[in-house]
Enzyme design. Sequence first.
Site, PDB file in Angstrom:
ATOM      1  N   GLU A  92      -0.623  -2.086   5.217  1.00  0.00           N
ATOM      2  CA  GLU A  92       0.271  -2.030   6.385  1.00  0.00           C
ATOM      3  C   GLU A  92       0.185  -0.693   7.087  1.00  0.00           C
ATOM      4  OE1 GLU A  92       3.506  -0.980   8.839  1.00  0.00           O
ATOM      5  OE2 GLU A  92       3.346  -0.143   6.811  1.00  0.00           O
ATOM      6  N   ASP A 149       0.807  -1.222   0.000  1.00  0.00           N
ATOM      7  CA  ASP A 149       0.000   0.000   0.000  1.00  0.00           C
ATOM      8  C   ASP A 149       0.839   1.270   0.000  1.00  0.00           C
ATOM      9  OD1 ASP A 149       0.767  -0.905   2.569  1.00  0.00           O
ATOM     10  OD2 ASP A 149      -0.772   0.293   3.562  1.00  0.00           O
TER      11      ASP A 149
END
Length: 392
Positions: A138, A80
Amino acid sequence: MEYMERLTVEKLLPDMVEWRRHLHRHPELSYQEKETSAFVAAKLAEFGIEVVKSKAGYGLTGILKGKVPGKTAVLRADMDALAITEENGHEYASRNNGVMHACGHDGHTAMLLAAAAYYSSRRDTLQGELRFLFQPAEEICPGGALGMIAEGVLEGADAVYGLHLWTPFPFGTVASAPGPLMASADEFFIDIIGKGGHAGTPHRTVDSIVAAAALVTGLQSIVSRSVDPLQPAVISVGTIQGGSAQNIVAERCRITGTVRAFDEDTRYLLRRRIEEMTASIAAAHGAEANVDYLMGYPPLVNDEAEFKRFVRVAPEVLGDSVTLVQMEKIMPAEDFAYYVKEIPGCFMFVGAGNPDKDAVYPHHHSKFDFDEDAMLYGAKLLVAMADSCLNE
């Protein structure tokens, strides 16, 4: 690219750069990594690796089984990006306005793809099983690790490895530590409720701001007076919001902050003391208080034996040109912590800072970038850790 030949990690560096730059141009926020996941899945399929897609988000796992039974090693990367507008002028700068890979996750994904390609070209000699775990989200709690663990990505696995490209360390450095390495990251949201009224008649009110101010001061005593001085801990108040005008006693005031620790006992002690102190100080001022306490990522604790593996294999595979460092604890958090709570593992850092390439900005900065040559060291380290685990 033809993957039947025996690939070396060095030969894969140009591909890593290409993959990383593609991902950097097309960043996606946590829980929105649809195109990133599709890109990774297509590459794994190209390598002839089985792909299992997560139902808890856009995560996926590549599975490669050797012809000979053996151990199972898990290699993990996060995918991400962040809600940051990029201010770099690179050809590969973000094309998604307001979204940027400002933490190196594009590089992490590229390195794990390289490890997958490397092992795919050696599947005829592979002993045991490898799982290439591409994790979403994350950067935002509750994170993507827990959902994938719940789906069984660690079942039957012997060890898990992950790493972080790290610009605070210079290129040519690799680092880790045994035991606690990264802190837990919890958050609190405290609402103080008093009784509003005219500032000229304070005796008829309950001033939420006065109670909140006393609480902010009191919270600072928890680390210094309730926590063992040998245990690192942080309580930081980030915001205090209350009031609407200079001549009105505020009925409500909100305090928010973050809490960091390196062990679970200290972590829960901090929570208990914050909740106790909030209730007592609010009551002492005739106010009420509500505490919304979010337990975020736990401390990241490396397995002692797996850290020793890192110390052993890193010099062997990277040579004298790389400096190995046993690093100090750091207060940032990582949801890799959830994996090493379940099975033995090691999280490592690969130095990626380089002033000659303008890789000098901190993580989460709008001008963040890293030395792409560091991906060679990172991919080689992942392969070396997996090889050591599978072949011992």
